[in-house]
Design a protein around this motif. Sequence first.
Motif, PDB file in Angstrom:
ATOM      1  N   LEU A  25      -9.085 -13.726  -6.159  1.00  0.00           N
ATOM      2  CA  LEU A  25      -8.442 -12.901  -7.178  1.00  0.00           C
ATOM      3  C   LEU A  25      -9.322 -12.779  -8.420  1.00  0.00           C
ATOM      4  O   LEU A  25      -9.449 -11.703  -9.004  1.00  0.00           O
ATOM      5  CB  LEU A  25      -7.072 -13.477  -7.525  1.00  0.00           C
ATOM      6  N   ARG A  26      -9.955 -13.867  -8.821  1.00  0.00           N
ATOM      7  CA  ARG A  26     -10.833 -13.837  -9.996  1.00  0.00           C
ATOM      8  C   ARG A  26     -12.009 -12.878  -9.796  1.00  0.00           C
ATOM      9  O   ARG A  26     -12.416 -12.185 -10.724  1.00  0.00           O
ATOM     10  CB  ARG A  26     -11.346 -15.233 -10.320  1.00  0.00           C
ATOM     11  N   ILE A  27     -12.557 -12.834  -8.581  1.00  0.00           N
ATOM     12  CA  ILE A  27     -13.665 -11.913  -8.303  1.00  0.00           C
ATOM     13  C   ILE A  27     -13.196 -10.472  -8.486  1.00  0.00           C
ATOM     14  O   ILE A  27     -13.893  -9.647  -9.090  1.00  0.00           O
ATOM     15  CB  ILE A  27     -14.238 -12.154  -6.887  1.00  0.00           C
ATOM     16  N   ALA A  28     -12.022 -10.158  -7.980  1.00  0.00           N
ATOM     17  CA  ALA A  28     -11.484  -8.798  -8.128  1.00  0.00           C
ATOM     18  C   ALA A  28     -11.204  -8.471  -9.596  1.00  0.00           C
ATOM     19  O   ALA A  28     -11.504  -7.371 -10.072  1.00  0.00           O
ATOM     20  CB  ALA A  28     -10.213  -8.641  -7.288  1.00  0.00           C
ATOM     21  N   LEU A  29     -10.630  -9.428 -10.338  1.00  0.00           N
ATOM     22  CA  LEU A  29     -10.360  -9.204 -11.765  1.00  0.00           C
ATOM     23  C   LEU A  29     -11.662  -9.024 -12.550  1.00  0.00           C
ATOM     24  O   LEU A  29     -11.724  -8.191 -13.463  1.00  0.00           O
ATOM     25  CB  LEU A  29      -9.543 -10.361 -12.342  1.00  0.00           C
ATOM     26  N   ASP A  30     -12.684  -9.786 -12.201  1.00  0.00           N
ATOM     27  CA  ASP A  30     -13.979  -9.635 -12.874  1.00  0.00           C
ATOM     28  C   ASP A  30     -14.541  -8.233 -12.678  1.00  0.00           C
ATOM     29  O   ASP A  30     -15.136  -7.653 -13.592  1.00  0.00           O
ATOM     30  CB  ASP A  30     -14.983 -10.675 -12.373  1.00  0.00           C
ATOM     31  N   ALA A  31     -14.341  -7.668 -11.495  1.00  0.00           N
ATOM     32  CA  ALA A  31     -14.801  -6.301 -11.237  1.00  0.00           C
ATOM     33  C   ALA A  31     -14.038  -5.304 -12.109  1.00  0.00           C
ATOM     34  O   ALA A  31     -14.627  -4.359 -12.638  1.00  0.00           O
ATOM     35  CB  ALA A  31     -14.650  -5.952  -9.758  1.00  0.00           C
ATOM     36  N   ALA A  32     -12.741  -5.504 -12.275  1.00  0.00           N
ATOM     37  CA  ALA A  32     -11.953  -4.626 -13.156  1.00  0.00           C
ATOM     38  C   ALA A  32     -12.426  -4.777 -14.601  1.00  0.00           C
ATOM     39  O   ALA A  32     -12.502  -3.788 -15.342  1.00  0.00           O
ATOM     40  CB  ALA A  32     -10.466  -4.945 -13.034  1.00  0.00           C
TER      41      ALA A  32
END
Length: 190
Positions: A25-32
Amino acid sequence: MASTSPLVVGIGGTVGSVSSTERALRIALDAAAREGFATQLFGGADLVRLPLYDPRATARTPDEMAFVDAVRRASAVIIASPGYHGSISGVVKNALDLLEETSRDARPYLADMPVGLIATAYGWQATGSTIAALRSIVHALRGWPTPFAAAINTQVTKFDEEGGASDPAVVEQLSLIGRQVARFAPLATA
């Protein structure tokens, strides 16, 4: 990130230490965040503090109010759940049940919001059924599941404390989810 930036809320994790689900989830949030969005994570430690949802309760805890308020302010959401016995975890489902508090809002539930989905499981079988359950829940909450969802077999892919994963393709898939919610968020306010 400035407070005027649109917000992506991440919901997911497991009880106990930081999990593969929360790391994904953190990887996806970092992309956002790289797309200019503010992000707020409600990980396993946050979700476990939410009492079991009681629709008859006349008052909410500060943790419940903070969670609901963040989703109300969100332009997009990313939900990540481990696949437990073929479906989503109890702590993730409990958090989503709490969104009933928004039922009388001008924008109830996840209405018109892009919602990215991530499922992790120790094996492939539970990833597909968990993604299907998440899509069904998001539709029931009037949200728009993004076209791509990530199904991650944690028996094969390992996450590290630095925010990476052993498989670069998985990192790209998770980043795509973050980029998709960022790309589709303006449509929710159009």
